[in-house]
Enzyme design. Structure first.
Site, PDB file in Angstrom:
ATOM      1  N   ARG A  47     -11.975   6.039  -3.949  1.00  0.00           N
ATOM      2  CA  ARG A  47     -11.364   5.187  -3.004  1.00  0.00           C
ATOM      3  C   ARG A  47     -11.608   3.758  -3.248  1.00  0.00           C
ATOM      4  NH1 ARG A  47      -7.993   6.534   0.696  1.00  0.00           N
ATOM      5  NH2 ARG A  47      -7.268   5.140   2.120  1.00  0.00           N
ATOM      6  N   HIS A 101      -3.753  -5.304   1.721  1.00  0.00           N
ATOM      7  CA  HIS A 101      -3.808  -5.562   3.068  1.00  0.00           C
ATOM      8  C   HIS A 101      -4.411  -6.728   3.393  1.00  0.00           C
ATOM      9  CE1 HIS A 101      -2.513  -1.425   4.273  1.00  0.00           C
ATOM     10  NE2 HIS A 101      -3.326  -1.031   3.281  1.00  0.00           N
ATOM     11  N   CYS A 152       0.860  -1.337  -0.191  1.00  0.00           N
ATOM     12  CA  CYS A 152      -0.034  -0.100   0.040  1.00  0.00           C
ATOM     13  C   CYS A 152       0.883   1.463  -0.060  1.00  0.00           C
ATOM     14  CB  CYS A 152      -1.014  -0.264   1.242  1.00  0.00           C
ATOM     15  SG  CYS A 152      -2.486   1.056   0.874  1.00  0.00           S
TER      16      CYS A 152
END
Lengths: 296, 481
Positions: free
Chosen positions: A142, A224, A106
């Site tokens: 997002r 993640h 990330c």
């Protein structure tokens, strides 16, 4: 024969050094689980583990690292570490060229590229250890949700735990749009979710040992989850590459039923929720709002 | 200066809006739904700003916000206000957006815009992300900020984002406002100072000193830097995660001395704790002890926040502390019920802070079996991987435990990596995985010894399901609407 004896007799390294970059600033949402996973999977095979937290002044302590990990972080910390990463660029490059495997998640993925651009912070140059660039366009959607990626056919990652499974799963939560340079290939094709940019259909960036003139494996990804506990093949490939200094060694197999059970359930759940793309339909969102108004 | 709006027109418009809202409330109730948002939304559309005009008729108002402890703190404060003799107006947990608060107001006022019960004090729980939108509905009064922990990042964005939202809002607070905040959270101290600089009254609360921590409730502290200069903060002691005593060696930013201090005198397992409060007011310094029927450091903080807010509302400090003895556990926070001669304790698990809190409370308490139920539906937070930042091995602590919920298999892996020295041998105490949460609880209760205790910790949607099943069997009251 104990695991440690087995390790010795197979001529396996008996010591693993994990360098964890900025463990305090970049530790978002369980990314430290990747360190726990690498450490356990090594110690279960009789390999002693040393984890080194690396800050801006710790360049010399990167020497001898087998695996280098950098995790995700909030915007504030991402900016704060950018300069420090430039300062660490040379020792990092040297460690990777001596065969250390790099895993960047990330914000770490974005920060280790050539540059990161957003309307809030302008352009932040990176050390270019990953051949990628990231834009964060104003008002960009997002990407949040479970993601599944298919490794390309014949990928050595799929073979790392002896089962040949080609799927990697994780949780993405980012608004970056990352594009790859010529010396890196995507980690895989997006099965569900959005990936690098929501448009190319690819997620992550991989340079196999030797690619781009560096001896060590390099992987950057938005996943993640944390990434490694649900993906034991990928965890083992990172370990094998790092321990083998760029020439992946063969690791004894581990009983991974619990890990693959978690992998399968996560993939099944998110495939049901997020077929292709995550955003709910317009009608679904209207139904949510109407429900909230009348007290569901 | 512009001329003030003519009052009669506003009144007529407000009365029309109130009448319409009443009609809507009646209609929605007839449809068998709870009218928590629609009437307030309609009234706000018909007469913009009506909520703030109604709020002006209140004797006092307190907004309670923060990532953890809102519901418990608001409930304790409502208990204190009720004991002081003032009528209390509260919103239901979860109904904490602006239109929901408007709905609460229009339901309690006459068509002339007066609260039916004179001297009413409103105690309103407000979603931390919605706070800047809700604040104009209830200007002035008390604003209580409990803490800022990482919580459900996929829904609310990063904590930094909340800090930016609140920074803008607090710049608008002035002499009419009282900002009550946890002194042990450096970000809140910094935020409160913005309001203080504009003339708002500040009341800080916190621990009297390092708590006597017999537990191993380890919570990886979030990397909270000095909010003033960005340097590393020095910490004398911590309570939960990043909360505690702090100072910045670079710029001098430091924890203010709290007006209300709390200390834990004695822990009483899952059932409560004896607390000592010390406070300063115009009469000087004073202290008082009380037994709170809610355990844990978090609830000690919640109680201190409620007392500090009561002081902000002008209530008597000593009477407020004493009133805490009557505070009941809120919905699904250490809620107890009996099944087949076993005691079941049900508690919400929502982020690392709640897991650390549950761990510290469970430590040393008589618990025979545990169930951990983890879901990742929208209301739970889609990404529940925060349990990698906690010590779940300390939560189960060698007791027999069963896992359930959509992410149970992931939690099983977490525990395997936390405790297993041999990957072929399951973790000690692991009773396995059952898909359905209610079935998991039933099986675990059946296995527990007679007279024993089963602790069930669950994320929001798993908890609702378990609770509804047992309420359906009549062993605990239905969820409050």
């Amino acid at each position: 024969m104990s695991a440690a004896d087995a390790a010795m007799s197979a001529g396996m390294p008996d010591h693993l050094v994990i360098a964890h970059l900025f463990p305090d600033a970049l530790n978002l949402y369980g990314d430290r689980g990747n360190i726990d996973t690498l450490a356990r999977r090594a110690s279960w095979r009789g390999i002693a583990v040393e984890v080194r937290g690396i800050g801006a002044d710790d360049g010399p302590r990167l020497a001898g690292a087998d695996v280098i990990f950098i995790g995700g972080g909030a915007d504030q910390h991402q900016r704060a570490v950018a300069d420090e990463l430039i300062a660490l660029a040379e020792p990092l490059r040297r460690a990777i060229d001596e065969g250390a495997a790099l895993l960047a998640v990330c914000a770490g993925y974005q920060n280790l590229g050539h540059a990161f651009r957003s309307p809030h912070v302008g352009e932040i140059p990176g050390p270019g250890l990953l051949d990628v660039e990231t834009e964060m366009p104003a008002g960009a959607e997002r990407f949040v949700g479970g993601i599944a990626v298919e490794l390309e056919e014949g990928s050595p990652i799929a073979a790392a735990d002896g089962l040949g499974r080609r799927r990697v799963v994780g949780f993405e939560n980012h608004s970056g749009r990352t594009s790859l340079g010529p010396t890196m290939r995507p980690l895989g094709r997006v099965l569900i979710g959005r990936g690098n940019d929501g448009a190319s259909g690819f997620e992550g960036a991989v340079a196999m040992p030797g690619d781009g003139g560096l001896r060590g494996l390099r992987i950057g990804t938005y996943l993640h989850g944390p990434l490694l506990p649900r993906n034991p093949h990928l965890a083992d490939f990172v370990l094998a590459s790092g321990l083998g200094r760029g020439a992946p060694i063969e690791l004894p197999p581990l009983p991974d039923d619990a890990e693959w059970d978690a992998h399968r359930r996560f993939a099944d759940d998110w495939t049901a929720i997020r077929p292709g793309v995550y955003r709910r339909s317009r009608i679904g969102r209207l139904r949510d709002r109407a429900g909230a108004l009348i007290g569901f | 200066m512009t001329a003030p709006r003519t009052r009669p027109r506003a009144t007529v418009r407000d009365a029309t809006a109130l009448l319409a809202a009443r009609g809507l409330t009646w209609t929605v109730r007839r449809l068998g739904r709870g009218a928590t948002s629609l009437p307030g939304l309609a009234a706000g559309r018909l007469a913009p700003g009506i909520d703030a005009r109604l709020a002006a008729d209140l004797r006092g108002a307190a907004l309670v916000t923060g990532t953890n402890g809102k519901t418990s703190t608001a409930k304790m404060l409502a208990t204190i206000v009720g004991a002081s003799g003032h009528p209390v107006l509260a919103n239901a947990s979860g109904a904490n957006l602006r239109q929901s608060i408007g709905t609460v107001f229009v339901g309690a006022t006459t068509l002339r815009g007066r609260f039916r019960r004179r001297g009413t004090i409103a105690v309103l729980e407000v979603d931390e992300a919605a706070l800047p939108l809700v604040r104009p509905a209830v200007p002035g009064g008390v604003l209580l900020m409990t803490n800022l922990f990482r919580d459900q990042l996929d829904r609310f964005g990063e904590t930094d984002h909340l800090v930016r939202l609140w920074t803008g809002m607090l710049g608008g607070e002035g002499a009419g406002s009282t900002v009550v905040h946890c002194a042990d959270d450096p970000r809140l101290t910094s935020l409160a100072r913005i309001a203080g600089a504009n003339g708002a009254r500040l009341i800080a609360y916190g621990f009297a000193g390092a708590p006597d921590r017999t537990s191993a409730a380890e919570l990886t502290p979030e990397p909270v830097a000095c909010p003033s200069c960005g340097s590393q903060l020095r910490r004398a002691w911590t309570t939960i995660g990043h909360l505690g005593d702090y100072a910045c060696a670079t710029c001098g930013f430091a924890r203010p001395r709290p007006t209300v201090e709390v200390a834990i005198v004695e822990r009483e397992g899952l059932t409560g704790q004896r607390l000592r409060f010390a406070w300063r007011d115009s009469a000087g310094e004073a202290s008082e002890e009380v037994v709170l029927r809610l355990p844990g450091l978090g609830n000690a903080y919640n109680a201190a926040g409620a007392v500090a807010a009561a002081i902000g509302l002008g209530l008597d400090a000593r009477a407020s502390v004493r009133a805490l003895a009557g505070a009941e556990p809120p919905f699904a926070r250490f809620e107890q019920f009996a099944v087949d001669g076993r005691t079941v304790v049900l508690s919400l698990l929502k982020n690392p802070a709640t897991m650390a809190e549950l761990t510290s409370v469970a430590q040393g308490a008589p618990i025979d079996r545990m169930v951990v139920a983890l879901n990742d539906a929208f209301a739970d937070g889609r990404d529940v991987s925060w349990y990698w930042d906690c010590s779940p091995a300390d939560l189960v602590a060698g007791r027999p435990y069963r896992l359930t919920g959509r992410r149970a298999a992931d939690f099983a892996v977490r525990l395997k990596y936390a405790v297993c020295d041999d990957p072929a041998v399951p973790p000690p105490g692991y009773l396995g995985l059952v898909d359905d949460p209610t079935e998991a609880v039933d099986r675990t209760i059946a296995e527990a010894p007679a007279g024993g205790t089963v602790l069930v910790v669950a994320t929001y949607t798993a908890l609702l399901g378990i609770r509804a099943a047992f309420a359906g069997r009549g062993v605990l009251p239905p969820m409050p609407r």
